[in-house]
Design a protein around this motif. Sequence first.
Motif, PDB file in Angstrom:
ATOM      1  N   THR A  95       6.888  10.721 -39.614  1.00 48.79           N
ATOM      2  CA  THR A  95       6.141  11.018 -38.376  1.00 48.79           C
ATOM      3  C   THR A  95       6.580  10.193 -37.168  1.00 48.79           C
ATOM      4  O   THR A  95       5.862  10.115 -36.181  1.00 48.79           O
ATOM      5  CB  THR A  95       4.617  10.853 -38.538  1.00 48.79           C
ATOM      6  N   TYR A 108       6.818  21.089 -41.297  1.00 50.77           N
ATOM      7  CA  TYR A 108       7.275  20.483 -40.046  1.00 50.77           C
ATOM      8  C   TYR A 108       7.088  21.530 -38.956  1.00 50.77           C
ATOM      9  O   TYR A 108       7.883  22.453 -38.811  1.00 50.77           O
ATOM     10  CB  TYR A 108       8.740  20.067 -40.173  1.00 50.77           C
ATOM     11  N   SER A 122       4.308  18.596 -35.107  1.00 49.81           N
ATOM     12  CA  SER A 122       3.270  18.171 -36.042  1.00 49.81           C
ATOM     13  C   SER A 122       3.903  18.070 -37.406  1.00 49.81           C
ATOM     14  O   SER A 122       4.484  19.040 -37.900  1.00 49.81           O
ATOM     15  CB  SER A 122       2.120  19.180 -36.082  1.00 49.81           C
ATOM     16  N   GLU A 174       6.990  12.619 -34.386  1.00 50.49           N
ATOM     17  CA  GLU A 174       5.701  13.077 -33.869  1.00 50.49           C
ATOM     18  C   GLU A 174       5.137  12.068 -32.870  1.00 50.49           C
ATOM     19  O   GLU A 174       4.577  12.435 -31.842  1.00 50.49           O
ATOM     20  CB  GLU A 174       4.742  13.286 -35.030  1.00 50.49           C
TER      21      GLU A 174
END
Lengths: 176, 380, 369
Positions: free
Chosen positions: A99, A127, A111, A102
């Motif tokens: 992440t 993903y 996300s 992100e």
Amino acid sequence: MSNPRDILGPQRFSQSHAAPKLIPPNASVTKRYFIRVVTGVTSLLTGMRVTIGKFFDPRTTVTQQYPENRDELKMAERFRGRVVMPHDADGEHNCTGCTLCEKACPNGSISVLNTKHASGRKILGKYIYRLDSCTLCNLCIEACPFGAIEMGTEFELATTRKEGLVEILNKKAGRL
Amino acid sequence: MEREQHIEVRPPSAGGNTEEYWLNMGPQHPATHGVLHLIVRLDGETVREVKPELGYIHRSVEKMAENLTLLQNIHLTDRLDYLSCHMNNHAVCMVAEQACDIGVPERAEYIRVIVSELQRIQSHLLWWGAFAMDIGALSAFLYGFAEREKITDIFERLCGARLTMNYFRPGGVAQDLYDGFEQDARQACSDILYALDEYQRLVTGNLIFQERTRGVGILSRDKAIGYGCSGGTARASGLDYDVRRDDPYGIYDRFSFDVPVATAGDCYARYEVRMEEMRQSVQIIEQALKDLPVGPIQAKAKPVLKIPKGLQVFRQVETARGSFAMTAIGDGTATPLRVSYRSPGFMHVAALHEMSAGFKIADLITILGSLDPVIPDIDR
Amino acid sequence: MSEPAVPSALEPASATETVAAPTSAIADWIRDLCGDQEWLAWVVITLIGLGALAALASVSAMVLVWMERKVSAHMQLRLGPMRTGWHGALQPMADGLKLLFKEGLLPRTTDLFSYLLAPFIPMATALLALAVIPFSETWQLADPELGIIYVAALSGMSVFAILIGSWGSNNKYSLLGGMRAAAQALSYEISLLLVLMTAVLMSGETAMQAIVQSQEGYFWNWWLIRAPGVGFIAFIAFIISATAELNRAPFDFAESESELTGGFHTEYAGMAFAMFFLAEYVHLLVAACLGAVLFLGGYLPPVPALAFIPGPVWLLVKAFGLVFLFMWFRWTFPRLRIDQLLNLEWKFLMPVALLNLLAAGALRGWGWL
């Protein structure tokens, strides 16, 4: 040296590029008038020579016939088209679901949804990438320590379907 | 009332038979370079009052900046003055570097200067075309764009985007130069010099162009200072100030270049100053390319850049339009407490009434074009 | 096309004589057919002539639109239309079709009568002016005795269209454009008339056919060259004032896209706009033909040996050369300001044209012409 310009005062840069001014400062009104007519007409003809030069010189044409030249149209290597996740021959990718991308994304276009592997460790589940809010800033690619995502060189991103703008980049769940 | 002395043909007195009226120029108008809305009070063809109306593309960039990290803010500044995004990025990067005490490698500094100056040329080329088109020379617009395209191609190869580059990073630049960049940049510079000579023949020397720009839209030095004008607009009014020379940032103090200054303050002076700036930018690029060192392009920096609590950092750069400044106040977290941008275009539009009242409506367009407005820069 | 008014406009110059001018085989054949009923022959011949004229006008307008697009494109490093036909040759058709199918917008606040009337005027005046242009010794719809005055009168009328349309649109931009056009036309009409009078003085004729005939022979007999200096200055003055009369850049104040968003035709859409647009190009052709007739020998070849090429070809070659010149101006020069335009007329062009007229008179008086 007297300044040949009527309106402008002294200038700090060279005037070599400035319009040639032939009007002497102490010329009479009549003389000024005629010099202005002559220099004015000359300047107009000079401009006309530029455009006619372009008219008769096909090398100056910059237009590309776009849909026809699609085959030889190659974008630059670093072109930032859209985020893609390269998969190897086995259909595997490098994403670990950390992440970082992100967190790097300025507008929440990515996300990373993780799932639990059978062994109990977290792996990448989905993903999700939203092209509609992506600004193609490249920060996610720079943030990724595994080289799991990169920028595609595709440039024809326009679409008529809103749904196609949100997609899941990974074809498989992540590896351990 | 003293500025009316500059009007060549005095309009009939407004007292008697004429009636003044209001005209909405924009937000959809071919000459307002976007969505600028000018409310103009006219007496026949003569402009009496100009009120710029802003807010059509307000995006709350400063508020957004409070919720983003400094690294993420860089890409947001691309979207302020999109024609000087490298310079805007530079301001953010310098704020981050000062706040977090990051050094910048030599090579990165040189790359920053080269791409900034290339972009200054690129921006001025677009301005040149748009300004000529505002006056009515339609072909010049295309010539300016064709020349600009060469630099845009270099940027595309360098950082992958044509408009919103997002290339600078705190502590360096995102990617190293590609192979053949130096040759491309040199080629672009020589092309620009050739093109500038052609522009001189096509537009600068043109009698009609000179008639349209000389003595039009005069801004005195005092008024330029009073309104906070900067960049080419202020320098054309005799204000000898350039951030690159007078508040040097990066490695600008290593290069020798002239800061063009004119004293007339009219549209032609602004035109000449900007045309000369392009030549000076070419000089800077050539010097920088000659000295370009080899080495790293990015300093090691902490992954999360935090402005210490209570620290206020102010850095300004010289963009193609004038001095762009960023102020950031930190609160010790990854996102700044408050960010403020000073954009040059906002001040220039504020001075629009000062320059154009008393002139004709066609002059208003000329004056607006000579200010080189970029609406997202004015309206953040 | 709406030109029922044409015959009445021609009537003052004695109707039968006027129509007798095109003594081509077709006219004779129709006269034979009609026998005694001369009025019928007159009506049929006039109608055929008008049809031919309208066809010529619309075809040439299309060619000129295409030419303008290509010339501007190649001057601006572009290619212009490339997809409709060979090098976009059918582009004007596509444009016309698009405009035809567009909704004719009728803004609520317009003055309906004048708003709807205006688009028809420029096309009518352009066609009327085209009627007296001699394409060869016989190919001329009408040759009134005062042909040159007639053309000048019609060119003065075209400004009414702009004025009426801009007033009817009830839009401030339109009104500004219309007022500019009025000031411009009033001023430049004077120098245009002075130039026409210079041509009349040089040739000693007022009928178009006779003016062409006065330039018989080699190309140095054309008035551009034959009258030393005077012809050349008159030609330059003609080009400037014709550009202004045509509302073309650098004098396109009525339109001035970057200032007035479209000027007088801001509120027009669809076919109403197309009428203005096409008429502009027919006017361009008329002005170019007029220039060719007055100064470049009209339909006459530059050397008599080339006479095997028919007259209309020569006239069109010359006219299109002048049209190219107008286009070249348009895509090179910036636009003047309205007060500078009037300064140019009253302080430069009109004195020059007036002195030139005096010089032509003097040359004529001393018998040097």
